[in-house]
Design a protein around this motif. Structure first.
Motif, PDB file in Angstrom:
ATOM      1  N   MET A  48       0.844  -1.194   0.000  1.00 11.50           N
ATOM      2  CA  MET A  48       0.000   0.000   0.000  1.00 11.50           C
ATOM      3  C   MET A  48       0.883   1.249   0.000  1.00 11.50           C
ATOM      4  SD  MET A  48      -3.077  -1.387   0.220  1.00 11.50           S
ATOM      5  CE  MET A  48      -4.180  -0.034   0.676  1.00 11.50           C
ATOM      6  N   THR A  49       0.343   2.334  -0.557  1.00 10.66           N
ATOM      7  CA  THR A  49       1.051   3.609  -0.465  1.00 10.66           C
ATOM      8  C   THR A  49       1.008   4.107   0.975  1.00 10.66           C
ATOM      9  OG1 THR A  49      -0.927   4.901  -0.991  1.00 10.66           O
ATOM     10  CG2 THR A  49       0.486   4.236  -2.841  1.00 10.66           C
ATOM     11  N   GLN A  50       1.935   4.983   1.327  1.00  5.80           N
ATOM     12  CA  GLN A  50       1.966   5.550   2.674  1.00  5.80           C
ATOM     13  C   GLN A  50       1.807   7.060   2.577  1.00  5.80           C
ATOM     14  OE1 GLN A  50       5.411   4.531   5.009  1.00  5.80           O
ATOM     15  NE2 GLN A  50       4.709   5.660   6.783  1.00  5.80           N
ATOM     16  N   THR A  51       0.724   7.559   3.149  1.00  6.61           N
ATOM     17  CA  THR A  51       0.449   8.989   3.081  1.00  6.61           C
ATOM     18  C   THR A  51       1.554   9.775   3.769  1.00  6.61           C
ATOM     19  OG1 THR A  51      -1.907   8.491   3.152  1.00  6.61           O
ATOM     20  CG2 THR A  51      -1.260  10.771   3.562  1.00  6.61           C
ATOM     21  N   GLY A  52       2.046  10.802   3.084  1.00  8.73           N
ATOM     22  CA  GLY A  52       3.150  11.610   3.603  1.00  8.73           C
ATOM     23  C   GLY A  52       4.507  11.119   3.143  1.00  8.73           C
ATOM     24  N   VAL A 101     -11.563  -3.814   2.525  1.00  2.00           N
ATOM     25  CA  VAL A 101     -10.248  -3.533   3.109  1.00  2.00           C
ATOM     26  C   VAL A 101      -9.637  -2.294   2.458  1.00  2.00           C
ATOM     27  CG1 VAL A 101      -7.922  -4.439   3.502  1.00  2.00           C
ATOM     28  CG2 VAL A 101      -9.891  -5.968   3.649  1.00  2.00           C
ATOM     29  N   LYS A 102      -9.759  -2.196   1.132  1.00  2.00           N
ATOM     30  CA  LYS A 102      -9.232  -1.018   0.430  1.00  2.00           C
ATOM     31  C   LYS A 102      -9.905   0.260   0.925  1.00  2.00           C
ATOM     32  CE  LYS A 102      -9.763  -2.419  -3.872  1.00  2.00           C
ATOM     33  NZ  LYS A 102      -9.696  -2.382  -5.373  1.00  2.00           N
ATOM     34  N   LEU A 103     -11.228   0.200   1.106  1.00  2.27           N
ATOM     35  CA  LEU A 103     -11.954   1.380   1.575  1.00  2.27           C
ATOM     36  C   LEU A 103     -11.529   1.776   2.981  1.00  2.27           C
ATOM     37  CD1 LEU A 103     -15.546   0.637   0.236  1.00  2.27           C
ATOM     38  CD2 LEU A 103     -14.010   2.478  -0.500  1.00  2.27           C
ATOM     39  N   ARG A 104     -11.284   0.788   3.820  1.00  2.00           N
ATOM     40  CA  ARG A 104     -10.836   1.068   5.190  1.00  2.00           C
ATOM     41  C   ARG A 104      -9.525   1.840   5.168  1.00  2.00           C
ATOM     42  NH1 ARG A 104      -7.396  -0.778   8.964  1.00  2.00           N
ATOM     43  NH2 ARG A 104      -8.080  -0.821  11.141  1.00  2.00           N
ATOM     44  N   TYR A 105      -8.572   1.396   4.347  1.00  3.93           N
ATOM     45  CA  TYR A 105      -7.276   2.068   4.255  1.00  3.93           C
ATOM     46  C   TYR A 105      -7.410   3.458   3.636  1.00  3.93           C
ATOM     47  CZ  TYR A 105      -4.130  -1.636   5.786  1.00  3.93           C
ATOM     48  OH  TYR A 105      -3.434  -2.537   6.550  1.00  3.93           O
ATOM     49  N   PHE A 106      -8.306   3.576   2.651  1.00  4.89           N
ATOM     50  CA  PHE A 106      -8.458   4.872   1.984  1.00  4.89           C
ATOM     51  C   PHE A 106      -9.067   5.905   2.919  1.00  4.89           C
ATOM     52  CE2 PHE A 106     -10.838   7.943  -0.572  1.00  4.89           C
ATOM     53  CZ  PHE A 106      -9.807   8.446  -1.360  1.00  4.89           C
ATOM     54  N   TYR A 107     -10.124   5.536   3.624  1.00  3.82           N
ATOM     55  CA  TYR A 107     -10.799   6.498   4.494  1.00  3.82           C
ATOM     56  C   TYR A 107      -9.988   6.819   5.744  1.00  3.82           C
ATOM     57  CZ  TYR A 107     -14.985   6.237   1.630  1.00  3.82           C
ATOM     58  OH  TYR A 107     -15.878   6.326   0.584  1.00  3.82           O
ATOM     59  N   LYS A 108      -9.174   5.861   6.202  1.00  6.70           N
ATOM     60  CA  LYS A 108      -8.381   6.106   7.399  1.00  6.70           C
ATOM     61  C   LYS A 108      -7.104   6.873   7.084  1.00  6.70           C
ATOM     62  CE  LYS A 108      -6.077   3.813  11.260  1.00  6.70           C
ATOM     63  NZ  LYS A 108      -5.599   2.530  11.839  1.00  6.70           N
ATOM     64  N   ASP A 109      -6.390   6.481   6.015  1.00  7.57           N
ATOM     65  CA  ASP A 109      -5.064   7.054   5.748  1.00  7.57           C
ATOM     66  C   ASP A 109      -4.860   7.539   4.315  1.00  7.57           C
ATOM     67  OD1 ASP A 109      -3.904   6.599   8.336  1.00  7.57           O
ATOM     68  OD2 ASP A 109      -3.848   4.467   7.868  1.00  7.57           O
ATOM     69  N   SER A 110      -5.921   7.565   3.504  1.00  7.21           N
ATOM     70  CA  SER A 110      -5.791   7.918   2.079  1.00  7.21           C
ATOM     71  C   SER A 110      -4.776   7.016   1.380  1.00  7.21           C
ATOM     72  CB  SER A 110      -5.392   9.388   1.909  1.00  7.21           C
ATOM     73  OG  SER A 110      -6.341  10.238   2.497  1.00  7.21           O
ATOM     74  N   SER A 111      -4.680   5.775   1.857  1.00  5.78           N
ATOM     75  CA  SER A 111      -3.723   4.814   1.330  1.00  5.78           C
ATOM     76  C   SER A 111      -4.402   3.924   0.292  1.00  5.78           C
ATOM     77  CB  SER A 111      -3.179   3.970   2.486  1.00  5.78           C
ATOM     78  OG  SER A 111      -2.275   2.999   2.027  1.00  5.78           O
TER      79      SER A 111
END
Length: 328
Positions: A227-231, A268-278
């Motif tokens: 996954m990408t890492q925000t920041g 799972v993808k949505l969880r990561y996107f909404y939590k960390d924009s990942s």
């Protein structure tokens, strides 16, 4: 149980990524050396670093636990973190305090680390990337500078900027002799997985380590993040991850890049996107061609393990693929 390989493997990184990989690798070989970043300056590690003038123990502790063959209770003890009701110990890890105590008893971080390795009966070795007191900096594309490993991801994310490069101060940090020897004698050198700029890259900024890896005859591979890492790696493709390493080293020494090509469930993808924009780091044929034009071969596979909606690398599958690759 299948007989273990005699391959000498060196991992380079830090944090959760390295420790996850070590869990898998120790099933396949006893000849493992984890070279770990000591640029951390946040959390409990940062407090001990500032108060005691010692190297930050957090990433090293995680790798020791991963390679440990001691009783399960000892692993739980080292991983125990004091709760909010514990006063000034709140948030601190017992494992960090254990390493700090050994550092105090022996007056030497290296010796204390060796003693900890004996107590935990670890497979292989855990070594710091340097014994120097280093600080990690990030230069963003707008020219602004962020000081301190613990600030980089947070402040980059807050500013909406992108990292241009990272560097260490002092610039001329040196690696321990033992770390250099392990790299020199390795059959396989593994970079990652883990935070690209704050876990993997700091090791390559130590002059001795970078040069030793590039000169080594070992197979060199990079385990790309799932996954990408925000920041740090917003919008990054596998090519972008690899290119960041190459641009910091002025040389593409990576023989193989391991990339997950298995789809991730939508929830799972949505969880990561909404939590960390990942978002997932996927690869297609065009991306693979770009990477192979750089001189690096792409290894695709089902490299993920999803538990309780959290995504981690499947270290067993990745390790098995690495051993198979070398055997070929």
């Amino acid at each position: 149980m299948k007989k273990k390989s005699k391959l000498k493997i060196v991992t380079v990184g830090g944090g959760t990524g390295s420790s996850v990989m070590l869990f898998g690798l120790k099933k396949y070989t006893d000849n493992i050396t984890a070279i770990v970043t000591v640029a951390d300056d946040g959390g409990g590690s940062g407090i001990l670093r500032e108060d005691l003038g010692m190297l930050p123990p957090g990433d090293i502790r995680a790798c020791l636990i991963a390679l440990s063959n001691s009783e399960n209770d000892m692993e739980k003890l080292l991983g125990y973190r004091f709760g909010e009701n514990c006063g000034r110990l709140a948030g601190q890890s017992f494992g960090n305090l254990f390493l700090a105590a050994l550092n105090g008893v022996y007056g030497d971080f290296e010796i204390g680390l060796k003693e900890a390795s004996k107590v935990l009966a670890i497979t292989g070795k855990v070594l710091p990337m340097t014994l120097d007191d280093v600080v990690l900096y990030a230069e963003l594309e707008d020219g602004s500078i962020i000081e301190g490993e613990s600030n980089i991801t947070f402040l980059t994310r807050k500013s909406g900027g992108r990292i241009k490069r990272v560097y260490l101060e002092p610039e001329l940090s040196t690696a321990p002799f033992e770390s250099m020897e392990e790299i020199k004698n390795a059959d396989i050198i593994i970079l990652g997985p883990g935070s690209l700029y704050t876990s993997v890259m700091p090791n390559l900024l130590v002059n001795d380590i970078r040069e030793a890896i590039m000169k080594s005859n070992a197979i060199k591979l990079y385990i790309c993040n799932v996954m990408t890492q925000t920041g740090e790696t917003d919008g990054y493709s596998p090519y972008d991850h690899l290119n960041a390493i190459v641009s910091h080293c002025d040389n593409n020494f990576i023989d193989y890049i391991f990339v997950n090509d298995t789809s991730i469930p939508e929830d799972v993808k949505l969880r990561y996107f909404y939590k960390d924009s990942s978002v997932p780091v996927y690869i297609d044929d065009e991306e693979e061609t770009k990477i192979e034009n750089m001189g690096t071969k792409v290894v695709r596979g089902n490299f993920i393990d999803i538990k309780h909606a959290y995504i981690r690398h499947n270290s067993d599958e990745v390790s098995k693929k690495i051993i198979e690759l070398f055997d070929k």
